[in-house]
Design a protein around this motif. Structure first.
Motif, PDB file in Angstrom:
ATOM      1  N   ALA A  11     -28.565  -0.003  19.734  1.00 49.32           N
ATOM      2  CA  ALA A  11     -27.391   0.631  19.122  1.00 49.32           C
ATOM      3  C   ALA A  11     -26.293  -0.365  18.794  1.00 49.32           C
ATOM      4  CB  ALA A  11     -26.849   1.714  20.064  1.00 49.32           C
ATOM      5  N   ALA A  12     -26.221  -1.439  19.550  1.00 49.73           N
ATOM      6  CA  ALA A  12     -25.157  -2.431  19.329  1.00 49.73           C
ATOM      7  C   ALA A  12     -25.281  -3.113  17.975  1.00 49.73           C
ATOM      8  CB  ALA A  12     -25.181  -3.478  20.441  1.00 49.73           C
ATOM      9  N   PHE A  13     -26.453  -3.046  17.346  1.00 51.07           N
ATOM     10  CA  PHE A  13     -26.675  -3.747  16.081  1.00 51.07           C
ATOM     11  C   PHE A  13     -26.623  -2.819  14.869  1.00 51.07           C
ATOM     12  CE2 PHE A  13     -28.781  -6.187  19.420  1.00 51.07           C
ATOM     13  CZ  PHE A  13     -28.202  -7.434  19.226  1.00 51.07           C
ATOM     14  N   LEU A  18     -23.679   2.760   8.649  1.00 50.33           N
ATOM     15  CA  LEU A  18     -24.488   3.830   9.229  1.00 50.33           C
ATOM     16  C   LEU A  18     -23.794   4.540  10.386  1.00 50.33           C
ATOM     17  CD1 LEU A  18     -28.056   2.214   9.220  1.00 50.33           C
ATOM     18  CD2 LEU A  18     -27.067   3.830   7.581  1.00 50.33           C
ATOM     19  N   ARG A  19     -22.580   4.116  10.696  1.00 49.26           N
ATOM     20  CA  ARG A  19     -21.831   4.808  11.748  1.00 49.26           C
ATOM     21  C   ARG A  19     -21.359   6.179  11.237  1.00 49.26           C
ATOM     22  NH1 ARG A  19     -20.201   2.196  16.141  1.00 49.26           N
ATOM     23  NH2 ARG A  19     -18.334   3.469  16.335  1.00 49.26           N
ATOM     24  N   GLY A  20     -21.112   7.067  12.172  1.00 50.37           N
ATOM     25  CA  GLY A  20     -20.634   8.400  11.806  1.00 50.37           C
ATOM     26  C   GLY A  20     -21.740   9.355  11.409  1.00 50.37           C
ATOM     27  N   GLY A  21     -22.985   8.972  11.662  1.00 51.13           N
ATOM     28  CA  GLY A  21     -24.110   9.790  11.225  1.00 51.13           C
ATOM     29  C   GLY A  21     -24.539  10.849  12.219  1.00 51.13           C
ATOM     30  N   THR A 112     -21.090   7.194  26.345  1.00 44.99           N
ATOM     31  CA  THR A 112     -19.982   6.331  25.921  1.00 44.99           C
ATOM     32  C   THR A 112     -20.469   5.083  25.185  1.00 44.99           C
ATOM     33  OG1 THR A 112     -18.600   7.066  27.773  1.00 44.99           O
ATOM     34  CG2 THR A 112     -18.006   4.980  26.711  1.00 44.99           C
ATOM     35  N   HIS A 113     -21.422   4.365  25.799  1.00 45.28           N
ATOM     36  CA  HIS A 113     -21.818   3.059  25.262  1.00 45.28           C
ATOM     37  C   HIS A 113     -22.800   3.158  24.092  1.00 45.28           C
ATOM     38  CE1 HIS A 113     -19.567   1.363  28.442  1.00 45.28           C
ATOM     39  NE2 HIS A 113     -20.454   1.574  29.399  1.00 45.28           N
ATOM     40  N   ILE A 114     -23.708   4.144  24.136  1.00 46.81           N
ATOM     41  CA  ILE A 114     -24.738   4.227  23.103  1.00 46.81           C
ATOM     42  C   ILE A 114     -24.324   5.175  21.971  1.00 46.81           C
ATOM     43  CG2 ILE A 114     -27.149   4.762  22.603  1.00 46.81           C
ATOM     44  CD1 ILE A 114     -26.715   2.285  24.379  1.00 46.81           C
ATOM     45  N   LEU A 115     -24.009   6.419  22.315  1.00 50.43           N
ATOM     46  CA  LEU A 115     -23.734   7.411  21.272  1.00 50.43           C
ATOM     47  C   LEU A 115     -22.365   7.237  20.633  1.00 50.43           C
ATOM     48  CD1 LEU A 115     -25.217  10.669  22.886  1.00 50.43           C
ATOM     49  CD2 LEU A 115     -26.359   8.890  21.523  1.00 50.43           C
ATOM     50  N   ASP A 116     -21.355   6.958  21.450  1.00 46.81           N
ATOM     51  CA  ASP A 116     -19.986   6.884  20.930  1.00 46.81           C
ATOM     52  C   ASP A 116     -19.668   5.487  20.405  1.00 46.81           C
ATOM     53  OD1 ASP A 116     -17.360   7.281  20.275  1.00 46.81           O
ATOM     54  OD2 ASP A 116     -16.699   7.905  22.265  1.00 46.81           O
ATOM     55  N   GLU A 117     -19.648   4.493  21.294  1.00 51.33           N
ATOM     56  CA  GLU A 117     -19.269   3.143  20.874  1.00 51.33           C
ATOM     57  C   GLU A 117     -20.351   2.486  20.005  1.00 51.33           C
ATOM     58  OE1 GLU A 117     -16.702   2.246  24.981  1.00 51.33           O
ATOM     59  OE2 GLU A 117     -18.580   1.168  24.571  1.00 51.33           O
ATOM     60  N   GLY A 118     -21.617   2.651  20.380  1.00 50.12           N
ATOM     61  CA  GLY A 118     -22.687   1.977  19.651  1.00 50.12           C
ATOM     62  C   GLY A 118     -22.972   2.581  18.290  1.00 50.12           C
ATOM     63  N   GLU A 148     -17.913  17.416  23.292  1.00 44.30           N
ATOM     64  CA  GLU A 148     -16.547  17.951  23.079  1.00 44.30           C
ATOM     65  C   GLU A 148     -15.503  16.894  23.416  1.00 44.30           C
ATOM     66  OE1 GLU A 148     -15.972  21.562  25.173  1.00 44.30           O
ATOM     67  OE2 GLU A 148     -17.565  22.651  24.096  1.00 44.30           O
ATOM     68  N   ARG A 149     -15.754  16.138  24.479  1.00 42.59           N
ATOM     69  CA  ARG A 149     -14.786  15.106  24.887  1.00 42.59           C
ATOM     70  C   ARG A 149     -14.788  13.908  23.938  1.00 42.59           C
ATOM     71  NH1 ARG A 149     -16.358  12.677  28.924  1.00 42.59           N
ATOM     72  NH2 ARG A 149     -18.203  13.797  29.676  1.00 42.59           N
ATOM     73  N   HIS A 150     -15.963  13.570  23.423  1.00 46.47           N
ATOM     74  CA  HIS A 150     -16.083  12.368  22.586  1.00 46.47           C
ATOM     75  C   HIS A 150     -15.990  12.671  21.091  1.00 46.47           C
ATOM     76  CE1 HIS A 150     -17.164   9.277  25.643  1.00 46.47           C
ATOM     77  NE2 HIS A 150     -17.613  10.323  26.324  1.00 46.47           N
ATOM     78  N   GLY A 151     -15.953  13.930  20.749  1.00 45.27           N
ATOM     79  CA  GLY A 151     -15.752  14.281  19.353  1.00 45.27           C
ATOM     80  C   GLY A 151     -16.996  14.371  18.495  1.00 45.27           C
TER      81      GLY A 151
END
Length: 330
Positions: A11-13, A18-21, A112-118, A148-151
C-alpha cells in the motif's frame, strides 16, 4: 474513471492518482465466482463514485505464514491473480507483503496504516466474514465503526452460493482440481482453470514420436491431478491454440522425473521456447498410465488427440471473463 492496470507491491507504493478509490479486500485465491461477487460490488461502487477501483490482497497466502509446514495448493499465483483482476476491469491490484510482523499489528493499525494512510480509500468492500489484525480481532462490525471514524464507507457481501445452494470456496475448488475435475472446477471459478509459465526445453522425445510438446514447470505446490487434459494455449501475443496436455511424471519414459506440464499444440510448428504462455484446462481425459513401450504410447496419444479435438470443438464460454481468457484472441 479509466486507468491503465497496475500491480503494486504494498500500500505504501500506491500512486497518488489511485488514492481515494474503492478497495475490495481479501485474499481472492482463485478469483472464483464468490470472489467475483465481492469484486463486482466494488467495481459498481467505484463507477458510482467515479473513482479508481482497487483490490487489496496479501502475499504470500496468510495460511503459508501461519502453517508453513502444511503445503498449500495456490490456485492463482500472484501473476495469474493480477491478470484476472485486470481482466475484470480494476485499476490496480495491491499485493500487500504478509509476514509475522504484519500479522501482529492490531486491527486499528491495519485500518490506519494500510486503508487510510496507505490507500486513502473512500470505500471498502469485503466478504461478510472478513477478519483482520492480530488474533483476527477486527471483524465486520469493527471495520464499519472504523470507517465512520476514518471517513470511508463499508459494504459487506454475503457468501455466494452455487446452483446447488453450496457456498463457493477456494477449498472446494482445490479438492476438485486435485481430483482432475477441471470442468466442475470451472463451474465454480466462472472460467477455465488456467496456469501460466515459461516454455522450457525438454528431452525432445515428443518431437521424435511425432508429438512435439511445449513443456512448462509449474509451482511445486500445484495439486492438479496427474493425467491427460484437453487444453487451450494462449501465446504471449494473444493467439489461441487447441491442444492436449499431460501433467505428471511421464511414467512410460521417466519414472523419477519432477512433475511437468507437456502440451502438444494442434496444427502448430512454431518455436515457443522462452515464451510465457497460458494453458487453460477444458476437460480431463484420463489418468497417467505406464505403457509397454513407445508404440503403445503413440497409439494412445493419437486417441487422446482425437478426444481432445472433439471436446474443444464443442466448448463455449462460461462467462465474459472466460471468453476473454480462453476464446478471444488478443
Amino acid at each position: 474513471m479509466k486507468h491503465a492496470f497496475e500491480r503494486i507491491t504494498g500500500a505504501a507504493f500506491l500512486p497518488a492518482q489511485l488514492r481515494g478509490g474503492v478497495v475490495a479486500i481479501g485474499n481472492f485465491d482463485g478469483v472464483h465466482r464468490g470472489h467475483q461477487a465481492v469484486l463486482e460490488r466494488a467495481l459498481a461502487e467505484a463507477r458510482r463514485r467515479d473513482v479508481p477501483a482497487l483490490v487489496l490482497s496479501f502475499e504470500p497466502h496468510p495460511r503459508t505464514v501461519f502453517q508453513p509446514d502444511i503445503p498449500l495448493y495456490v490456485i492463482t499465483p500472484p501473476p495469474m491473480k493480477a491478470r484476472l483482476i485486470a481482466e475484470l476491469g480494476f485499476a490496480a491490484l495491491v499485493q500487500q507483503p504478509f509476514d509475522r510482523e504484519f500479522a501482529g499489528q492490531s486491527a486499528e493499525e491495519f485500518v490506519t496504516h494500510i486503508l487510510d494512510e496507505g490507500l486513502g480509500i473512500s470505500h471498502a468492500v469485503t466478504g461478510f466474514d472478513f477478519h483482520f489484525g492480530k488474533n483476527r480481532q477486527g471483524g465486520p462490525a469493527f471495520l464499519m465503526e472504523a470507517g465512520e471514524r476514518h471517513g470511508f464507507g463499508v459494504t459487506l457481501v454475503d457468501a455466494f452460493r452455487d446452483e446447488g445452494a453450496e457456498v463457493v470456496s477456494s477449498s472446494r475448488i482445490r479438492i476438485l482440481l486435485e481430483q482432475g475435475e477441471v470442468a466442475e472446477a470451472a463451474g465454480l471459478l466462472g472460467y477455465r482453470y488456467t496456469v501460466e509459465a515459461e516454455v522450457v526445453r525438454g528431452k525432445q522425445l515428443g518431437r521424435e514420436l511425432g508429438f512435439p510438446t511445449a513443456n512448462m514447470a509449474l509451482p511445486e505446490n500445484t495439486g492438479l491431478k496427474h493425467g491427460i487434459y484437453a487444453v487451450r494455449l494462449r501465446r504471449a501475443d494473444g493467439t489461441l491454440h487447441d491442444g492436449v496436455a499431460s501433467f505428471g511424471r511421464r511414467p512410460t519414459v521417466d519414472d523419477n522425473g519432477a512433475p511437468l506440464l507437456e502440451t502438444f499444440v494442434f496444427d502448430f510448428s512454431g518455436d515457443l521456447y522462452g515464451e510465457r504462455c497460458a494453458i487453460s484446462f477444458f476437460g480431463f481425459l484420463r489418468g497417467e498410465v505406464k505403457f509397454d513401450g513407445l508404440d503403445a504410447l503413440i497409439v494412445q496419444m493419437k486417441r487422446d488427440e482425437t478426444e481432445a479435438r472433439a471436446l474443444l470443438s464443442g466448448a463455449r464460454p462460461l462467462s465474459d471473463l472466460d471468453r476473454r481468457l480462453t476464446f478471444a484472441a488478443g
